[in-house]
Design an enzyme around this catalytic site. Structure first.
Site, PDB file in Angstrom:
ATOM      1  CB  VAL A 119      16.966   4.138 -16.143  1.00  0.00           C
ATOM      2  CG1 VAL A 119      16.185   5.433 -16.008  1.00  0.00           C
ATOM      3  CG2 VAL A 119      17.377   3.620 -14.770  1.00  0.00           C
ATOM      4  CD  GLU A 135      12.813  14.583  -8.156  1.00  0.00           C
ATOM      5  OE1 GLU A 135      13.519  14.153  -7.225  1.00  0.00           O
ATOM      6  OE2 GLU A 135      12.192  15.667  -8.120  1.00  0.00           O
ATOM      7  CB  VAL A 176      18.618  12.660  -5.395  1.00  0.00           C
ATOM      8  CG1 VAL A 176      18.575  12.565  -3.876  1.00  0.00           C
ATOM      9  CG2 VAL A 176      19.837  13.444  -5.841  1.00  0.00           C
ATOM     10  N   GLY A 204      23.005  -9.201  -7.849  1.00  0.00           N
ATOM     11  CA  GLY A 204      23.143  -8.087  -8.785  1.00  0.00           C
ATOM     12  C   GLY A 204      22.788  -6.750  -8.180  1.00  0.00           C
ATOM     13  CD  GLU A 241      26.337   1.491  -8.974  1.00  0.00           C
ATOM     14  OE1 GLU A 241      26.832   1.350 -10.104  1.00  0.00           O
ATOM     15  OE2 GLU A 241      25.355   2.206  -8.741  1.00  0.00           O
ATOM     16  CE  LYS A 292      21.663   7.759  -5.107  1.00  0.00           C
ATOM     17  NZ  LYS A 292      21.208   6.421  -4.652  1.00  0.00           N
TER      18      LYS A 292
END
Lengths: 433, 433
Positions: free
Chosen positions: A20, A136, A139, A194, A197, A212
């Site tokens: 990310v 943002e 979730v 993959g 988690e 969430k």
């Protein structure tokens, strides 16, 4: 934070350079002109940190200051916004978020666990200091559901929030159905790909999705985040048989989050549910996410998009960054945090139809005995299907009229005494969507 | 506007007390406490106007000042926001909007025609005066698509915007399919049910939906609104035969808006298209709206909800009002209006597969002749289905590989010379969604 004019660059400090983080870097680099045109000011990255400085990353980071420590980064004079993409709800992520707020920075985070566990305290801290936290990306990945719920539907009393918000679980359930494979096999496939988690229970146990849901419920119903009140049930007990049988009755099985305010308190559930196969939730396949927001004026709004991945999650982070660049600031959960109260949890879910699967012995009057037991527990039958049998028993599917989980459990407890039911009956709630 | 503190009431003047106007009044009355908690200040209605003061309306309006004239209302000292719900793109709606801006008010409107025709001039006027115009209710009813596109996806380069944004057209197409009725019959049904505008061509001719598409395109691609460049084609030529045949090939027919920036300019189309029956757009039935937003980071976001009606439209109006109450202010089209340029319209749409339906004579080699003509026009066949025939001819369905509308039209022009095709062939674009 030093006072800045409306047109000075908004300066980001990014902690965490995984998928990310690098996605955010790429957007800032690729769309510098577009972002400046839309925000009325440049958006820049000043400083970065990650666990491993030497790791080879898919972006040119040479013009950004490096910090070894997230807390130090969070406090730098030359950043306006601390972008927390490290993950984990204790330790560095929490420490650095608090340090950033105390140093006068706004915070943008993708960290659902942090908010589910410490959202109330962090929101109070932020608002007492005149700062805000935006999340943002925490979730439903790229779906702007926080913004839609907090802002777009701000004129609505919210009736119910639902969602398929863990793409891995939906992938597993869809794959089981499409390939006719048992849960364990698909689980191992997902691990090899993959998709899971490091602690897979976060995914398949419903914990990640529960985080969430608790965040959405807080916004929707104006209460403190109450993750501990979420009824959690994972997908590990869902069999390929149930997926097929549910399909025969016109349903799909989803790990579905539901939050609603009832007369007896706030109901929050993240559990496997049946939904009509023809509904938007029923039609959702693979790793895609969907949230369903129901308001007293707007009716039902359905939002669908990628729930994870570099681009979608970075898009959500940048939506928050752009709001801050444009000067849009709201309380963390849409109302001042110090006015939010802890919700009263609803002890039992409101009534719903249930799907029951049981294995019935081939004995005279067997079905009548089952119907009698169900009736005595207050469970009435809406539809039933009995399958042919090669052996001495056959599966029976029952869709009940609306009833409570307690009544269903009481019926299941009473079934063994009939001596016509083999094995353990399965009961799954049918959510009316 | 007089200077107000952050906690002073936000005062609304509402022009137009039809379905939507009364819906807004009801929300403000029902949710006074909730709105105040979320906005941090009360939201109040000060003054109202409508064409007919004496009409019996489903709300208590006695505490609001009445004005006979919208312009007078717009200029009142005791309103902060002028809520324009009159409709019409000339006359009172435009005059009052301009008057409100000049008097220092922000404007909230549900008027797509006004924005499609005068959006650029009104935005420049508003921004030159430090005011803004908000119009969530103008596009796709209760779906917060303006907010999602302008804010939530602000970090994305937008690739394509699509939507089914006229519920009446989608109702008509769905009803034709479900009931097996011809267009004219369902059109009259819809008229009798009050689903059609006074000028039905606004609906079935694609004009209303075209207004909406032009507004979305301006935000998405950072250009001036260019409604005159929208390629418009209504649903009046769609037959029940085409709906059925398209279904046989795995498609649904929708009045679909598509806007995308191509190397040769901005493409804006509001035309009947085929979409895969299993896609979210293909699964959309009845009067519901759907918008599909595609960004270079987020991928595809799908938003679904009610496209019209008192509650949904009032919800969108109130979303805008709440943003203003909370101090969220952006340029009208997401970037300063005086920097937007008129887009270069793309002359031809980018290539796509096409669906062709033609009636083929029962003569030897007929199909070969058709294939030859198509090939000579540069149209190659991907899939074909010939139906059995009771008579001397039979329908043939063809799905082409990607081609241009020009090539398809050239092929259709050349088909009569083969003397094996009866009547006029039908060609409909297949949008890859």
């Amino acid at each position: 934070m030093s006072a800045v004019s409306d047109t000075a660059p908004l300066r980001l400090g990014i902690a965490g350079l995984g998928t990310v983080g690098i996605g955010v870097v790429k957007i800032v680099q690729r769309h510098a002109d577009l972002l400046a045109a839309r925000a009325g000011r440049p958006v820049e990255i000043t400083a970065i940190t990650a666990r491993d400085r030497t790791k080879n990353r898919d972006a040119d980071l040479s013009s950004y200051a490096w910090e070894d420590d997230a807390v130090t980064l969070a406090k730098r004079d030359d950043i306006d916004v601390f972008v927390e993409l490290m993950g984990g709800h204790e330790g560095p992520a929490k420490d650095a978020t608090e340090a950033a707020l105390k140093a006068g920075k706004d915070v943008v985070t993708a960290n659902k666990a942090l908010l589910a566990h410490h959202g109330q305290a962090l929101a109070e801290l932020a608002e007492s200091l005149g700062r805000t936290i935006r999340y943002e990306a925490a979730v439903a990945g790229g779906i702007p559901v926080i913004k839609t719920l907090t802002e777009g539907l701000a004129g609505n009393g919210i009736r119910r929030v639902m969602g398929v918000m863990n793409g891995t679980c939906n992938y597993i359930l869809t794959r089981m159905e499409d390939a006719g494979l048992p849960y364990d096999t698909v689980f191992e496939e997902a691990r090899a790909l993959g998709y899971l988690e490091a602690d897979p229970n976060l995914d398949v146990g419903g914990i990640d999705a529960g985080h969430k849901l608790a965040i959405l419920a807080a916004i929707a119903f104006g209460t403190q985040v109450a993750f501990d009140d979420v009824t959690l049930e994972g997908i590990g007990r869902i069999s390929i048989d149930d997926i097929r049988r549910a399909g025969d009755m016109g349903y799909k099985i989803k790990l579905l989050g539901v939050a609603q305010m009832t007369g007896r308190g706030l109901e929050q559930r993240m559990t496997p549910c049946l939904v009509p196969a023809t509904s938007p939730l029923g039609q959702l396949t693979g790793g895609t996410n969907m949230t369903v927001l129901e308001g007293d004026s707007v009716g039902q709004i359905v939002l669908r998009g990628a729930g994870a991945g570099e681009g979608p999650t970075a898009s959500a982070v940048m939506g928050d960054v752009m709001d801050l660049a444009r000067g849009l600031r709201l309380p963390v959960f849409g109302q001042p945090a110090d006015k939010l109260e802890a919700p009263t949890p609803a002890v039992t879910a409101i009534p719903a139809p249930y799907y029951l699967r049981l294995q019935l012995s081939d004995k005279p009057g067997a079905l009548a005995k089952v119907a009698t037991v169900l009736g005595e527990a207050g469970v009435s039958i809406s539809r039933m299907r009995q399958y042919g049998h090669a052996d001495t028993s056959a599966p029976v599917l029952i869709v009940t009229h609306k009833t409570t989980r307690d009544a269903v459990d009481a019926a299941i407890d009473a079934l063994p005494a009939t001596r016509v039911v083999e094995g353990e009956p399965i009961a799954i709630r049918i959510e009316e969507v």
